[in-house]
Design an enzyme around this catalytic site. Structure first.
Site, PDB file in Angstrom:
ATOM      1  N   LYS A  85      31.489  13.213 -47.468  1.00  0.00           N
ATOM      2  CA  LYS A  85      32.412  12.234 -46.897  1.00  0.00           C
ATOM      3  C   LYS A  85      33.642  12.991 -46.433  1.00  0.00           C
ATOM      4  O   LYS A  85      33.981  14.036 -47.001  1.00  0.00           O
ATOM      5  CB  LYS A  85      32.825  11.218 -47.963  1.00  0.00           C
ATOM      6  CG  LYS A  85      33.307   9.905 -47.420  1.00  0.00           C
ATOM      7  CD  LYS A  85      32.147   8.964 -47.125  1.00  0.00           C
ATOM      8  CE  LYS A  85      32.567   7.628 -46.617  1.00  0.00           C
ATOM      9  NZ  LYS A  85      31.440   6.705 -46.474  1.00  0.00           N
ATOM     10  N   GLY A 191      31.442  -9.545 -39.943  1.00  0.00           N
ATOM     11  CA  GLY A 191      31.769  -8.484 -38.991  1.00  0.00           C
ATOM     12  C   GLY A 191      30.484  -7.868 -38.469  1.00  0.00           C
ATOM     13  O   GLY A 191      29.469  -8.553 -38.303  1.00  0.00           O
ATOM     14  N   ARG A 217      35.842 -15.865 -36.235  1.00  0.00           N
ATOM     15  CA  ARG A 217      34.560 -15.138 -36.335  1.00  0.00           C
ATOM     16  C   ARG A 217      33.519 -15.960 -37.066  1.00  0.00           C
ATOM     17  O   ARG A 217      32.366 -16.042 -36.654  1.00  0.00           O
ATOM     18  CB  ARG A 217      34.756 -13.832 -37.116  1.00  0.00           C
ATOM     19  CG  ARG A 217      35.214 -12.724 -36.264  1.00  0.00           C
ATOM     20  CD  ARG A 217      35.085 -11.401 -36.992  1.00  0.00           C
ATOM     21  NE  ARG A 217      35.823 -10.423 -36.230  1.00  0.00           N
ATOM     22  CZ  ARG A 217      36.095  -9.214 -36.645  1.00  0.00           C
ATOM     23  NH1 ARG A 217      35.678  -8.805 -37.825  1.00  0.00           N
ATOM     24  NH2 ARG A 217      36.773  -8.386 -35.886  1.00  0.00           N
ATOM     25  N   ALA A 247      32.236  -7.656 -46.845  1.00  0.00           N
ATOM     26  CA  ALA A 247      33.601  -7.404 -46.360  1.00  0.00           C
ATOM     27  C   ALA A 247      34.184  -6.246 -47.168  1.00  0.00           C
ATOM     28  O   ALA A 247      33.784  -5.101 -46.977  1.00  0.00           O
ATOM     29  CB  ALA A 247      34.428  -8.680 -46.478  1.00  0.00           C
ATOM     30  N   ALA A 268      26.250  -6.075 -48.292  1.00  0.00           N
ATOM     31  CA  ALA A 268      26.433  -4.758 -47.674  1.00  0.00           C
ATOM     32  C   ALA A 268      27.654  -3.991 -48.153  1.00  0.00           C
ATOM     33  O   ALA A 268      27.713  -2.773 -48.002  1.00  0.00           O
ATOM     34  CB  ALA A 268      26.557  -4.926 -46.156  1.00  0.00           C
ATOM     35  N   ASN A 270      30.528  -1.767 -49.622  1.00  0.00           N
ATOM     36  CA  ASN A 270      30.529  -0.587 -50.491  1.00  0.00           C
ATOM     37  C   ASN A 270      31.378  -0.872 -51.723  1.00  0.00           C
ATOM     38  O   ASN A 270      32.329  -1.653 -51.660  1.00  0.00           O
ATOM     39  CB  ASN A 270      31.132   0.610 -49.734  1.00  0.00           C
ATOM     40  CG  ASN A 270      30.098   1.294 -48.859  1.00  0.00           C
ATOM     41  OD1 ASN A 270      28.985   1.571 -49.286  1.00  0.00           O
ATOM     42  ND2 ASN A 270      30.477   1.567 -47.618  1.00  0.00           N
TER      43      ASN A 270
HETATM   44  P1  NAI Z   1      33.568  -4.979 -40.249  1.00  0.00           P
HETATM   45  O1  NAI Z   1      34.964  -4.505 -40.346  1.00  0.00           O
HETATM   46  O2  NAI Z   1      32.889  -5.006 -38.920  1.00  0.00           O
HETATM   47  O3  NAI Z   1      33.458  -6.486 -40.832  1.00  0.00           O
HETATM   48  C1  NAI Z   1      34.100  -6.894 -42.004  1.00  0.00           C
HETATM   49  C2  NAI Z   1      34.427  -8.380 -41.838  1.00  0.00           C
HETATM   50  O4  NAI Z   1      34.922  -8.855 -43.080  1.00  0.00           O
HETATM   51  C3  NAI Z   1      35.489  -8.661 -40.776  1.00  0.00           C
HETATM   52  O5  NAI Z   1      35.051  -9.713 -39.956  1.00  0.00           O
HETATM   53  C4  NAI Z   1      36.722  -9.054 -41.606  1.00  0.00           C
HETATM   54  O6  NAI Z   1      37.551  -9.978 -40.936  1.00  0.00           O
HETATM   55  C5  NAI Z   1      36.071  -9.664 -42.825  1.00  0.00           C
HETATM   56  N1  NAI Z   1      36.862  -9.664 -44.059  1.00  0.00           N
HETATM   57  C6  NAI Z   1      37.682  -8.693 -44.536  1.00  0.00           C
HETATM   58  N2  NAI Z   1      38.184  -9.056 -45.727  1.00  0.00           N
HETATM   59  C7  NAI Z   1      37.654 -10.275 -46.019  1.00  0.00           C
HETATM   60  C8  NAI Z   1      37.767 -11.163 -47.113  1.00  0.00           C
HETATM   61  N3  NAI Z   1      38.532 -10.879 -48.158  1.00  0.00           N
HETATM   62  N4  NAI Z   1      37.081 -12.319 -47.074  1.00  0.00           N
HETATM   63  C9  NAI Z   1      36.282 -12.631 -46.027  1.00  0.00           C
HETATM   64  N5  NAI Z   1      36.137 -11.812 -44.949  1.00  0.00           N
HETATM   65  C10 NAI Z   1      36.810 -10.662 -44.950  1.00  0.00           C
HETATM   66  O7  NAI Z   1      32.745  -4.135 -41.312  1.00  0.00           O
HETATM   67  P2  NAI Z   1      31.176  -3.894 -41.378  1.00  0.00           P
HETATM   68  O8  NAI Z   1      30.818  -2.670 -40.627  1.00  0.00           O
HETATM   69  O9  NAI Z   1      30.482  -5.173 -41.082  1.00  0.00           O
HETATM   70  O10 NAI Z   1      30.976  -3.529 -42.927  1.00  0.00           O
HETATM   71  C11 NAI Z   1      31.062  -4.532 -43.932  1.00  0.00           C
HETATM   72  C12 NAI Z   1      30.970  -3.870 -45.292  1.00  0.00           C
HETATM   73  O11 NAI Z   1      29.733  -3.179 -45.402  1.00  0.00           O
HETATM   74  C13 NAI Z   1      32.066  -2.832 -45.581  1.00  0.00           C
HETATM   75  O12 NAI Z   1      32.352  -2.850 -46.965  1.00  0.00           O
HETATM   76  C14 NAI Z   1      31.384  -1.518 -45.229  1.00  0.00           C
HETATM   77  O13 NAI Z   1      31.933  -0.429 -45.947  1.00  0.00           O
HETATM   78  C15 NAI Z   1      29.968  -1.801 -45.688  1.00  0.00           C
HETATM   79  N6  NAI Z   1      28.964  -0.991 -45.010  1.00  0.00           N
HETATM   80  C16 NAI Z   1      28.854  -1.030 -43.649  1.00  0.00           C
HETATM   81  C17 NAI Z   1      27.888  -0.263 -43.016  1.00  0.00           C
HETATM   82  C18 NAI Z   1      27.695  -0.316 -41.527  1.00  0.00           C
HETATM   83  O14 NAI Z   1      26.648   0.150 -41.055  1.00  0.00           O
HETATM   84  N7  NAI Z   1      28.618  -0.883 -40.752  1.00  0.00           N
HETATM   85  C19 NAI Z   1      26.993   0.618 -43.781  1.00  0.00           C
HETATM   86  C20 NAI Z   1      27.165   0.524 -45.222  1.00  0.00           C
HETATM   87  C21 NAI Z   1      28.138  -0.246 -45.788  1.00  0.00           C
END
Ligand code: NAI
Length: 359
Positions: A85, A191, A217, A247, A268, A270
């Site tokens: 990382k 997201g 969203r 999230a 999903a 982490n």
């Molecule tokens: P993203 O940033 O695209 O989406 C996250 C969503 O969660 C956003 O729409 C945001 O507004 C919302 N959010 C944030 N805090 C919140 C809360 N307290 N309550 C409700 N909604 C909330 O992130 P992404 O890429 O979708 O990743 C989501 C999670 O999955 C993260 O923890 C990321 O580390 C993990 N992850 C993502 C991977 C990927 O391929 N994108 C791979 C492995 C893990």
């Protein structure tokens, strides 16, 4: 503000990884940390996080913790990669496409290149495919560039499909059937991953509850897939069959676990557990927990499979479905041995590392 040296001593003394590369890049005022936690199964692979920390030592702490988690994720996913990382601890996160951002990324790319493939980078928090394209100008040791630059683009679709298979597997374990028709699934965060996960779940007939701090969203996803939008602050106590955190991390803690009203946690995000003991709290409440680094490995499977292992679509689909099979084995081990699913996942990863073979 911490000074870096005592933090360095404290953090490194408790870390069991192979190597930390640290550089302070004067012209961009950026601390660059690369954590090579393990190369036992292959080159250390993991994303680059760009973040403004209140102290650089916090960025180092993230690298140590997250690179170790990547070792377990790669091993549990049967990939020929180790865990790594990187953190770019910047004074301020420069806007995407800006010349300031490009400058940081190019200087960082030279650092990655100097490691000759011991560390292979990819996107993480605050970085994406366009940033990997810039890094790719100076090093080949990067995954997740845009498709028109020879990469496989955003790995989120792989992550979402892997989580879908994981949810089916967990639901089969608690109910005897992997069919999700009529099963109530609460997706926290729609997201990149959560939105696509909602599509898979909707197609499978699940009843969706959708929450996002960005309410627009959640409404957009609900309009497309169906389902009910719920308030983000009511997520924990809302009754559902499956809670899918997609999230932020640390959603499962001594404060939240007693209030959960679900049978399964499978999502999903982490680092879902606030601390190691929280897996036992979930088990005591009879809630099945799908260990985060196992169920969310679809992203690294997507990157490695398409970009370095030469897989076609059929192979990719099979390997993402394999996340469900891996989880079924973990659930069975946890039951048989009377341990938590988190411990069973760690045992699986440690066994592959001890054998020096991703399986
Ligand atoms: P993203 O940033 O695209 O989406 C996250 C969503 O969660 C956003 O729409 C945001 O507004 C919302 N959010 C944030 N805090 C919140 C809360 N307290 N309550 C409700 N909604 C909330 O992130 P992404 O890429 O979708 O990743 C989501 C999670 O999955 C993260 O923890 C990321 O580390 C993990 N992850 C993502 C991977 C990927 O391929 N994108 C791979 C492995 C893990």
């Amino acid at each position: 503000m911490h000074t870096l040296v005592p933090v360095f001593e404290d953090l490194l003394a408790g870390w069991d990884g192979e190597e930390i590369v640290t550089r302070y890049d004067g012209p961009t005022e950026t601390w660059m940390f690369v954590g090579v936690h393990s190369t036992v199964l292959g080159p250390a692979m993991g994303g680059t996080r760009m973040k403004a920390y209140s102290a650089p030592g916090d960025g180092l702490g993230d690298v140590l913790r997250l690179s170790q988690a990547m070792t377990f994720k790669q091993a549990a996913a049967h990939l020929p990669y180790g865990g790594g990382k990187a953190v770019l601890a910047v004074p301020n996160v420069p806007p995407p496409g800006s010349s300031a951002r490009r400058e940081i990324l190019l200087r960082y790319a030279a650092l990655v290149d100097s490691l000759h493939g011991t560390y292979v980078t990819a996107a993480d928090m605050n970085t994406g495919a366009p940033d990997m394209d810039v890094i790719g100008e100076r090093t080949n040791h990067v995954l997740g560039r845009s498709r028109d630059r020879g990469g496989s683009g955003d790995p989120a679709p792989g992550t979402a499909l892997g989580v879908f298979h994981g949810i089916r597997s967990a639901w089969r374990h608690v109910s005897g059937s992997a069919e999700l028709d009529g099963v109530v699934v609460l997706v926290q965060g729609v997201g990149s991953v959560g939105d696509r996960l909602a599509d898979h779940l909707g197609e499978a007939g699940a009843h969706l509850l959708l929450a996002d701090v960005d309410e627009g969203r959640a409404e957009k996803t609900a309009e497309r897939v169906g389902g009910t939008v719920i308030q983000p602050d009511s997520v924990i106590a809302t009754a559902c069959d499956v809670f899918a955190p997609c999230a932020a991390g640390a959603v499962l803690t001594a404060a939240t676990i007693p209030r959960l009203a679900c049978r399964v946690v499978a999502g999903a995000a982490n680092n879902q557990l606030g601390s190691g003991e929280d897996a036992a709290l979930l088990a005591q409440r009879g809630i099945l927990y799908a260990p985060d680094y196992v169920i969310n490995a679809g992203g690294v499977i997507h990157l490695a499979g398409y970009e370095t292992l030469g897989w076609d679509e059929a192979m990719m689909r099979a390997r993402l479905a394999g996340i469900g099979e891996t989880l079924a084995g973990i659930f069975a081990t946890a039951d048989a041995e009377g341990i938590t699913t988190a411990e069973a996942a760690d045992r699986l990863a440690l066994a592959r590392l001890a054998a020096g073979d991703p399986g």
